[in-house]
Design a protein around this motif. Sequence first.
Motif, PDB file in Angstrom:
ATOM      1  N   GLY A 214       1.005 -10.118   5.544  1.00 41.39           N
ATOM      2  CA  GLY A 214       2.090  -9.351   4.576  1.00 41.39           C
ATOM      3  C   GLY A 214       2.158 -10.245   3.239  1.00 41.39           C
ATOM      4  O   GLY A 214       2.775  -9.987   2.549  1.00 41.39           O
ATOM      5  N   SER A 215       2.014 -11.573   3.400  1.00 39.96           N
ATOM      6  CA  SER A 215       2.339 -12.551   2.250  1.00 39.96           C
ATOM      7  C   SER A 215       1.268 -12.051   0.965  1.00 39.96           C
ATOM      8  O   SER A 215       2.034 -12.247  -0.191  1.00 39.96           O
ATOM      9  CB  SER A 215       2.338 -13.899   2.613  1.00 39.96           C
ATOM     10  N   ASP A 216       0.319 -11.756   1.141  1.00 39.06           N
ATOM     11  CA  ASP A 216      -0.453 -11.329  -0.021  1.00 39.06           C
ATOM     12  C   ASP A 216      -0.635  -9.978  -0.278  1.00 39.06           C
ATOM     13  O   ASP A 216      -1.277  -8.945   0.237  1.00 39.06           O
ATOM     14  CB  ASP A 216      -2.202 -12.122   0.245  1.00 39.06           C
TER      15      ASP A 216
ATOM     16  N   THR B 101       2.711  -1.325   0.446  1.00 38.72           N
ATOM     17  CA  THR B 101       2.561  -1.563  -1.312  1.00 38.72           C
ATOM     18  C   THR B 101       2.416   0.117  -1.521  1.00 38.72           C
ATOM     19  O   THR B 101       1.734   0.476  -2.655  1.00 38.72           O
ATOM     20  CB  THR B 101       1.163  -2.051  -1.295  1.00 38.72           C
ATOM     21  N   GLY B 102       2.687   1.005  -0.819  1.00 39.20           N
ATOM     22  CA  GLY B 102       2.783   2.567  -1.279  1.00 39.20           C
ATOM     23  C   GLY B 102       1.722   3.281  -0.323  1.00 39.20           C
ATOM     24  O   GLY B 102       1.514   2.909   1.036  1.00 39.20           O
ATOM     25  N   ALA B 103       1.463   4.579  -0.910  1.00 38.69           N
ATOM     26  CA  ALA B 103       0.555   5.409  -0.034  1.00 38.69           C
ATOM     27  C   ALA B 103      -0.587   5.526  -0.653  1.00 38.69           C
ATOM     28  O   ALA B 103      -0.662   5.594  -1.775  1.00 38.69           O
ATOM     29  CB  ALA B 103       1.494   7.112   0.248  1.00 38.69           C
TER      30      ALA B 103
ATOM     31  N   VAL C  58      -3.154  -6.662   0.915  1.00 35.65           N
ATOM     32  CA  VAL C  58      -2.679  -5.541   1.580  1.00 35.65           C
ATOM     33  C   VAL C  58      -3.098  -4.314   1.076  1.00 35.65           C
ATOM     34  O   VAL C  58      -3.533  -3.377   1.606  1.00 35.65           O
ATOM     35  CB  VAL C  58      -1.329  -5.537   1.813  1.00 35.65           C
ATOM     36  N   GLY C  59      -2.978  -4.256  -0.390  1.00 35.77           N
ATOM     37  CA  GLY C  59      -3.255  -2.988  -1.315  1.00 35.77           C
ATOM     38  C   GLY C  59      -4.764  -2.598  -1.009  1.00 35.77           C
ATOM     39  O   GLY C  59      -5.293  -1.505  -0.986  1.00 35.77           O
ATOM     40  N   ALA C  60      -5.384  -3.884  -1.420  1.00 40.45           N
ATOM     41  CA  ALA C  60      -7.015  -3.652  -1.306  1.00 40.45           C
ATOM     42  C   ALA C  60      -7.632  -3.040   0.112  1.00 40.45           C
ATOM     43  O   ALA C  60      -8.307  -2.208   0.069  1.00 40.45           O
ATOM     44  CB  ALA C  60      -7.551  -4.900  -1.693  1.00 40.45           C
ATOM     45  N   TYR C  61      -6.974  -3.518   1.194  1.00 40.85           N
ATOM     46  CA  TYR C  61      -7.300  -3.327   2.280  1.00 40.85           C
ATOM     47  C   TYR C  61      -6.780  -1.574   2.682  1.00 40.85           C
ATOM     48  O   TYR C  61      -7.652  -0.886   3.263  1.00 40.85           O
ATOM     49  CB  TYR C  61      -6.637  -4.273   3.541  1.00 40.85           C
ATOM     50  N   ALA C  62      -5.463  -1.293   2.373  1.00 40.50           N
ATOM     51  CA  ALA C  62      -5.232  -0.086   2.431  1.00 40.50           C
ATOM     52  C   ALA C  62      -5.967   1.037   1.682  1.00 40.50           C
ATOM     53  O   ALA C  62      -6.373   2.252   2.036  1.00 40.50           O
ATOM     54  CB  ALA C  62      -3.726   0.185   2.108  1.00 40.50           C
TER      55      ALA C  62
ATOM     56  N   VAL D 275       2.698  -6.997   8.344  1.00 43.31           N
ATOM     57  CA  VAL D 275       2.740  -5.726   7.740  1.00 43.31           C
ATOM     58  C   VAL D 275       1.937  -4.881   8.387  1.00 43.31           C
ATOM     59  O   VAL D 275       1.229  -5.472   9.421  1.00 43.31           O
ATOM     60  CB  VAL D 275       2.019  -5.840   6.374  1.00 43.31           C
ATOM     61  N   TYR D 276       2.158  -3.590   8.298  1.00 42.04           N
ATOM     62  CA  TYR D 276       1.499  -2.693   9.196  1.00 42.04           C
ATOM     63  C   TYR D 276       1.223  -1.578   8.428  1.00 42.04           C
ATOM     64  O   TYR D 276       1.678  -1.301   7.313  1.00 42.04           O
ATOM     65  CB  TYR D 276       1.933  -2.272  10.612  1.00 42.04           C
ATOM     66  N   PHE D 277      -0.105  -0.627   8.887  1.00 44.63           N
ATOM     67  CA  PHE D 277      -0.560   0.368   8.107  1.00 44.63           C
ATOM     68  C   PHE D 277      -0.514   1.529   8.991  1.00 44.63           C
ATOM     69  O   PHE D 277      -0.949   1.427  10.133  1.00 44.63           O
ATOM     70  CB  PHE D 277      -2.023   0.075   7.728  1.00 44.63           C
ATOM     71  N   SER D 278      -0.039   2.595   8.391  1.00 39.65           N
ATOM     72  CA  SER D 278      -0.061   3.886   9.094  1.00 39.65           C
ATOM     73  C   SER D 278      -1.091   4.820   8.817  1.00 39.65           C
ATOM     74  O   SER D 278      -1.165   5.124   7.576  1.00 39.65           O
ATOM     75  CB  SER D 278       1.322   4.792   8.982  1.00 39.65           C
ATOM     76  N   VAL D 279      -2.259   4.816   9.534  1.00 38.35           N
ATOM     77  CA  VAL D 279      -3.354   5.548   8.978  1.00 38.35           C
ATOM     78  C   VAL D 279      -3.352   7.152   9.533  1.00 38.35           C
ATOM     79  O   VAL D 279      -3.543   7.147  10.932  1.00 38.35           O
ATOM     80  CB  VAL D 279      -4.862   4.716   9.582  1.00 38.35           C
ATOM     81  N   VAL D 280      -3.280   7.945   8.802  1.00 35.64           N
ATOM     82  CA  VAL D 280      -3.015   9.277   9.155  1.00 35.64           C
ATOM     83  C   VAL D 280      -4.525   9.971   9.362  1.00 35.64           C
ATOM     84  O   VAL D 280      -5.079  10.270   8.269  1.00 35.64           O
ATOM     85  CB  VAL D 280      -2.057  10.047   8.412  1.00 35.64           C
ATOM     86  N   PRO D 281      -4.736  10.577  10.372  1.00 38.38           N
ATOM     87  CA  PRO D 281      -6.191  11.592  10.328  1.00 38.38           C
ATOM     88  C   PRO D 281      -5.994  12.560   9.916  1.00 38.38           C
ATOM     89  O   PRO D 281      -4.949  13.202   9.611  1.00 38.38           O
ATOM     90  CB  PRO D 281      -6.390  11.356  11.952  1.00 38.38           C
TER      91      PRO D 281
END
Length: 750
Positions: free
Chosen positions: A441-443, A467-469, A447-451, A492-498
């Motif tokens: 979560g520090s970078d 960093t948003g949706a 995080v945004g690029a991976y999302a 940090v975590y990401f919610s990936v919605v199918p």
Amino acid sequence: MLDRLAGFVVRKRLAVLVVGLLLAVVGGVASTTLFDKLTAGGFDDPKSESSRAITALDKRFGQGLPNLTLLVTSKGRVDDPSVTAAGTELTRKLGEEPGVANVSSYWTTGKAPQLRGRSGHKALIMGTVTGDDTTSQKRVAELADRYEGARDGLEVKFGGYTKFQRELLEQGQKDATTGETVAIPITLVALVFIFGSAVAAALPLAVALVAMMLTMGLTWILASVTTVGSLAASVVTLLGLGLAIDYSLLMVSRYREELRSGLAPPEAIRAMLTSAGRTVTFSALTVAVSSLAMAWFPLQAVRSMGYAGALTALLSGASSLIVLPALLALLGDRVEKGRVFRRRRTATAGGTGSEAAARSVESGFWHRLATTVMRRPVPIVTIVTAFLLLLGAPFLGINLGMPDERVMPASSSARQVADTVRAEFDSSEQNALQVVAPDGGSDRAAVGAYAKRLSQLPHVAAVRTATGAYAEGRRAAPPDQRYARFASGDAVYFSVVPETASADDADRLVGEIRSQKAPFEALVGGAAATNHDAAAALEKWLPYALGTVLLTMLVLLFLVTGSVMLPFLALVLSALSLTATFGALVWVFQDGHLAGLFGDFTPTGNIAATIPVMLFGLAFGLAMDYQVFLLSRMREEYELTGSPTAAVAQGLERTGRIVTAAAVAISVVFLAFTVSGISLVKAYGVGLPLAVLMDATLIRGAVLPAAMRLGGRATWWAPAPLRRLHSRYGLREEPSAPAPRRDGDRALTG
């Protein structure tokens, strides 16, 4: 050993019965609270990546996976001001409840379209009920009592994984009671027809009830110290009733046979235990070992059923070896009381004694069948094997999955909510995947690029993080207060919605996310990831379970037969009968053929991966059970006659009727569980009788005699070292006193 046990039980019969009754009562009392200790969970691999993701989510964010879904229906449209106000207030109140976290809804997420039904009259509220399985299931039941139903002009219905677990537990308890209520009276009627005597028919049921209560009591102790799945109770009821009746039927039949040969009751009990009793001992060990092989699998639900199966087999065998002989010692010759049908006597015209006995054996149905089969072994083996393989052909198209709400009856609230979501909502928000980066979560740029990269994957509707949706490789919403919960310190975590609720799409999505190169450690969790990892664990550990079962069976069958070839032959034949059973299960429960015949259930296009695993353990043990019954008697006849063909024909004749009766009795018990509202239990109620009946008819009546005829004397061969080993440790205990009926047996050896 069994000879000494017979003497002890006959001398101390009253003490044995009193102790057995007291232990059964204690177990029965404990079983009244057993379901309070069971859990409907355990379908996950605790060492998998998905489990580590859940642990990290809880430890770093104080959150769990979304496991609560409320379906809200209104007469007006969900965007009407009054409906919006009521829905927002309901979301707020639910979010303030203790033990409930991360509550959001259509009205509190900027009217997210995936939370709105196509008709415009339905919307979803999502949340997480915290705590372990037992705590969360009780909590969701309390919340449903308070919020479900009509509320401020809205109709509220509870669903989600935790609600599904709770209903699975409650339905399992109901089905266990219903199954016993249906099975016991039907089985009693069948036993009366088999024995012709009311007293003799009541004995197997009495032993079965003692064994079941003892097993329930030990399961209660086990559930007090570790996690035990709710389906374990169905195994105890289903298998306990069947095995205890099976073993008792064999023992009582042998006892009556010894009485008719002229032995006094104490000597008849001794002869029964040292013949049928040793078969029951090895049979119980066979089923127990097959069940314990399930301990290789890390899924607690599968392990629980394996432990329950092993306990049930051992206690059913022990009850048959201890409680039943004590009852017979108390009854003596009165076991024939309450005769409903007059026993047919074998005609002895034209000869008496040994000649009549020989004619009786040689004129029997099973003797004639074996003789006919052994005259034409090659065509019979070919035809029957081809038929069984044809029945098993659908198994080639098996599609494995994990159980979801569709295994429940249509009346289930969780099932109704899940069906509505699949039919009327564009996305399955409650099936979102959680990708946890414990130290990423520090970078924020990374995080945004991976999302963004994740949002470009097929079947992904949206990705939400600190960093948003994101959608389709672009940021759709900037970071604000709504997304603050996705970060905690360096985590940090990401919610990936199918995009859809398709289980196949979600499973593929798990693999696609894991194949992406992440700039930090990323753990993929969520319902689809849990199912993916559970199926992988079953596949990984299946060879170990199979190897354990096969190796142990080879050893046990060698001790029974003293042969090198017969154990391998028995394994092949049992596998052949299971192939047909699995094919039939795929045809019925995956493809949906004849679904109405076994009660209403929903074919899902796949088979829960736990079904073939558990059915193999239980059905293989039962199939080997009958092989032990038959082969041990054939061994006796081979030692008496020295003729391999006579051993097959006479062994089959002496066991044919009783083994068929046992197969029918245990099948009646299993079939009674097709009344279950849970399709998982229905599958066991159909699969187990199929395996038993296939083995007791086509395998035992046709393939086994033909194969043994082709093998001839080589069937019973063993090298000298193994013969000495069998002579010392094998299943060879015989009564020390001569039995009067041996005159007839000597005539058969001439």
